[in-house]
Scaffold this active site. Sequence first.
Site, PDB file in Angstrom:
ATOM      1  N   TYR A 101       0.837  -1.197   0.000  1.00 55.10           N
ATOM      2  CA  TYR A 101       0.000   0.000   0.000  1.00 55.10           C
ATOM      3  C   TYR A 101       0.873   1.249   0.000  1.00 55.10           C
ATOM      4  O   TYR A 101       1.811   1.359   0.787  1.00 55.10           O
ATOM      5  CB  TYR A 101      -0.915   0.027   1.241  1.00 55.10           C
ATOM      6  CG  TYR A 101      -1.655   1.337   1.356  1.00 55.10           C
ATOM      7  CD1 TYR A 101      -2.882   1.521   0.740  1.00 55.10           C
ATOM      8  CD2 TYR A 101      -1.085   2.422   2.036  1.00 55.10           C
ATOM      9  CE1 TYR A 101      -3.536   2.736   0.797  1.00 55.10           C
ATOM     10  CE2 TYR A 101      -1.737   3.650   2.097  1.00 55.10           C
ATOM     11  CZ  TYR A 101      -2.960   3.798   1.484  1.00 55.10           C
ATOM     12  OH  TYR A 101      -3.600   5.012   1.526  1.00 55.10           O
ATOM     13  N   GLU A 189      -3.226   7.604  -4.238  1.00 54.15           N
ATOM     14  CA  GLU A 189      -3.071   6.298  -3.594  1.00 54.15           C
ATOM     15  C   GLU A 189      -2.835   5.190  -4.613  1.00 54.15           C
ATOM     16  O   GLU A 189      -3.471   5.169  -5.661  1.00 54.15           O
ATOM     17  CB  GLU A 189      -4.359   6.021  -2.806  1.00 54.15           C
ATOM     18  CG  GLU A 189      -4.351   4.770  -1.982  1.00 54.15           C
ATOM     19  CD  GLU A 189      -5.699   4.582  -1.270  1.00 54.15           C
ATOM     20  OE1 GLU A 189      -5.808   4.969  -0.098  1.00 54.15           O
ATOM     21  OE2 GLU A 189      -6.635   4.058  -1.907  1.00 54.15           O
TER      22      GLU A 189
END
Length: 378
Positions: A101, A189
């Site tokens: 992530y 992101e």
Amino acid sequence: MKLHEYQSKKIFEKYGVPIPKGRVAATAGEARAIADELGGRVVIKSQVLVGGRGKAGGIRLAKDSEEAEEVATAILGMEIKGLPVRKVLVDEAANIDKEIYLGITNDRAARKPVFMASAAGGVEIEEVARETPEKIIKVHIDPLLGLRDYQARDIAAFIDLPRDYWREFGKIANGLWQAYVESDATLAEINPLVITKDKRLLAVDGKMLIDDNALFRHSDLAEMRDLDTEAPAETEARKYGLSYIKLDGTIGCMVNGAGLAMTSMDVIKLFGGEPANFLDIGGGAGADKVAAALRIILSDSNVKAVLFNIFGGITRCDEVARGVLAAMDEVKPKVPMVVRLVGTNAEEGRQLLADAKMITAETLADAAKKSVAASKGA
Ligand code: GDP
Ligand code: MN
């Protein structure tokens, strides 16, 4: 403003972040043709502006173009979390070894952007943050200095990335940072950034939120807005330059100035009511803007009363009153309306509206009490 995955990844690519080959399709036939071009295994990905598409069945692999067509047909017929799927992204399928992530957002408390990363990528990061926050590293970035090399290395070390990938990872982290800054994003992101079986780093998913207040200097990004997925009232509000946020209460609020709008909402609550919206018509609003605002407020069927709280400075009260009258003429509201006008040309404004049988009030407290009563049918 939310960007779709395919849009976000295109932006990331411009900043040197490696993404899978692929294109977006609106029909199953197009999806098949793209799969043919890519030759081989593909992943068909619903393009809707919500997270967790994978879990909802909106991300599926297909072994060839024939299966790609089948899968695209199924996904294009889906609704995910209430949103219809109108487009799919057809990407070359990645053979995934590990999911990481990466995300950048604003940390308001720290008054700085924060770079977050975790070796527990892929799944919903909110869950990781809730249950095992120690698995996420947070590195604050000095906005003037930007992301420093040592910070990228700290992140790489924290997520246990093998050394061989560090140079490439540094480029990706920097690319994400540049994309974030230069797009005036509030979120950039990559979840997941994957390590492939053939030892490459690849951004398989992408998400960006762009600050609406910065869109005036990003016409290319502004054009990417997907009107399909926006409430019509919000589209309309933006067209007229109104700041509008729908809420769940019953008292529609038309106010000029964000501070006054917040205060009006507070005072409504103080007297036992619930605001149906936040709406700032801004300074200097003319009659057409006021009329649009009233139409938007009344398009919400929860609204049982409307409170106008206008402080006339640049915005003249008589001008607002004329706008209200014009709008009433057009939409013929059935709910009671309470008006408080103060400031420039308040007398004229009040007179115009009293003639139209609206409930007038002198103070904000009085106006709030009257609108709460009116919303409850008193
Ligand atoms: P999200 O669920 O909306 O976040 O959509 P993602 O694009 O992140 O996809 C969800 C999950 O599907 C990922 O975490 C991967 O595990 C898987 N996935 C996505 N693309 C591929 C791919 O190309 N190959 C494989 N094997 N899995 C993929
Ligand atoms: Mn994802």
